[in-house]
Every structure is written in structure tokens, then in C-alpha cells.
Design a protein around this motif. Structure first.
Motif, mmCIF file in Angstrom:
data_model
loop_
_atom_site.group_PDB
_atom_site.id
_atom_site.type_symbol
_atom_site.label_atom_id
_atom_site.label_comp_id
_atom_site.label_asym_id
_atom_site.label_seq_id
_atom_site.Cartn_x
_atom_site.Cartn_y
_atom_site.Cartn_z
ATOM 1 N N THR A 56 0.851 -1.190 0.000
ATOM 2 C CA THR A 56 0.000 0.000 0.000
ATOM 3 C C THR A 56 0.883 1.235 0.000
ATOM 4 O O THR A 56 2.087 1.150 0.214
ATOM 5 N N THR A 57 0.260 2.390 -0.178
ATOM 6 C CA THR A 57 0.994 3.653 -0.106
ATOM 7 C C THR A 57 1.309 4.031 1.339
ATOM 8 O O THR A 57 2.129 4.900 1.582
ATOM 9 N N PHE A 58 0.665 3.360 2.294
ATOM 10 C CA PHE A 58 0.835 3.666 3.718
ATOM 11 C C PHE A 58 1.872 2.759 4.377
ATOM 12 O O PHE A 58 2.778 3.225 5.057
ATOM 13 N N LYS A 59 1.730 1.455 4.194
ATOM 14 C CA LYS A 59 2.610 0.491 4.846
ATOM 15 C C LYS A 59 2.568 -0.818 4.054
ATOM 16 O O LYS A 59 1.528 -1.189 3.528
ATOM 17 N N ASN A 60 3.684 -1.516 3.997
ATOM 18 C CA ASN A 60 3.755 -2.816 3.325
ATOM 19 C C ASN A 60 3.926 -3.917 4.362
ATOM 20 O O ASN A 60 4.489 -3.685 5.433
ATOM 21 N N TYR A 61 3.442 -5.101 4.033
ATOM 22 C CA TYR A 61 3.591 -6.253 4.922
ATOM 23 C C TYR A 61 3.994 -7.454 4.073
ATOM 24 O O TYR A 61 3.381 -7.713 3.026
ATOM 25 N N VAL A 62 5.029 -8.175 4.508
ATOM 26 C CA VAL A 62 5.508 -9.353 3.795
ATOM 27 C C VAL A 62 5.374 -10.567 4.694
ATOM 28 O O VAL A 62 5.840 -10.563 5.838
#
Length: 135
Positions: A56-62
Motif C-alpha cells: 500500500t501507499t501507507f505500509k507494506n507487509y511481507v
């Protein structure tokens, strides 16, 4: 035989996300931001190994895991928790069970054509998202 989930998917629809985030004790301002985002899923699926990136433009999660192998998942960026996570196949559905502070937490992914479905569960609340595979 399990389906190959490899691909990049864009969000096209979501239901009940705010209530799901409430069940995770996410504060109101953050819930409002998350509900406005249009995440992409970038999935690499190679045998029993998967990497699911939520971008996302806010936060990424892997999330990087081996199917059928329990691991400690660090969800601190999402809701400040850690849990014991296992992802397994149930037919063509990918079922995730997250054992920790929240009851009945987990998710299910499945494909119908070019649509990737995601059902997220916690504390008896269910949210749904649909993503379309990018060409």
C-alpha cells in the motif's frame, strides 16, 4: 492439486473491514486510513514456499512461509502482536491459523478465475476482500 497463486492482484472489493479492525483493537484514526487504502497483493508461490506481499501507499507487509510449517509471525506493524501461524491447504483453499491473543484469528485465500478472494477472521468477525489478477 493446489492452485498456483503466483501473480500481482489489485483490490476490487471489500466488506466489513472496519469491524474486523475493531476486533483487532485498531484505533479509529488508523482504521479509517486502512479502509481507504487500495492494497495490491504480490504473491510468489514455488512448491511449498510462498511469499505474500501486501503493498500500500501507507505500509507494506511481507509474509514469507512454508506451507504446513508453524512459525512465529510478527504482526507488530499491524496490531502490535505476535502469534504462532500455520498455513495449510484445504483443497484449493489456503487456510491460515494464527494462535495468539485474539480468538479464532486467521484467513483463507482462494482463486476463482482471475479473482483472488481473502476472508479474514478474528473474534467472530469476518471481513472479505476480492482482488483481480493484473494482466
Amino acid at each position: 492439486m493446489a492452485q498456483d497463486f503466483t501473480g500481482v492482484y489489485s483490490l476490487v472489493k471489500q466488506e466489513n473491514l472496519d469491524n474486523y479492525l475493531k476486533a483487532l483493537d485498531i484505533i479509529l484514526p488508523l482504521r479509517k486510513i486502512v479502509c481507504l487504502l487500495s492494497p495490491e497483493k504480490d504473491i510468489c508461490h514455488d512448491g511449498d514456499h510462498m511469499v505474500i506481499k501486501t503493498l500500500t501507499t501507507f505500509k507494506n507487509y511481507v509474509m514469507d512461509f512454508n506451507i504446513g510449517v508453524q512459525f512465529e509471525e510478527n504482526l507488530e506493524a499491524i496490531d502490535g502482536r505476535r502469534c504462532q501461524t500455520t498455513v495449510c491447504w484445504d483443497g484449493d483453499r489456503l487456510i491460515c491459523t494464527q494462535v495468539g491473543e485474539k480468538k479464532d484469528r486467521g484467513w483463507t485465500h482462494w482463486l476463482e478465475g482471475d479473482i483472488l478472494h481473502l476472508e479474514m477472521r478474528a473474534e467472530g468477525v469476518v471481513a472479505k476482500q476480492e482482488f483481480r489478477r493484473k494482466k
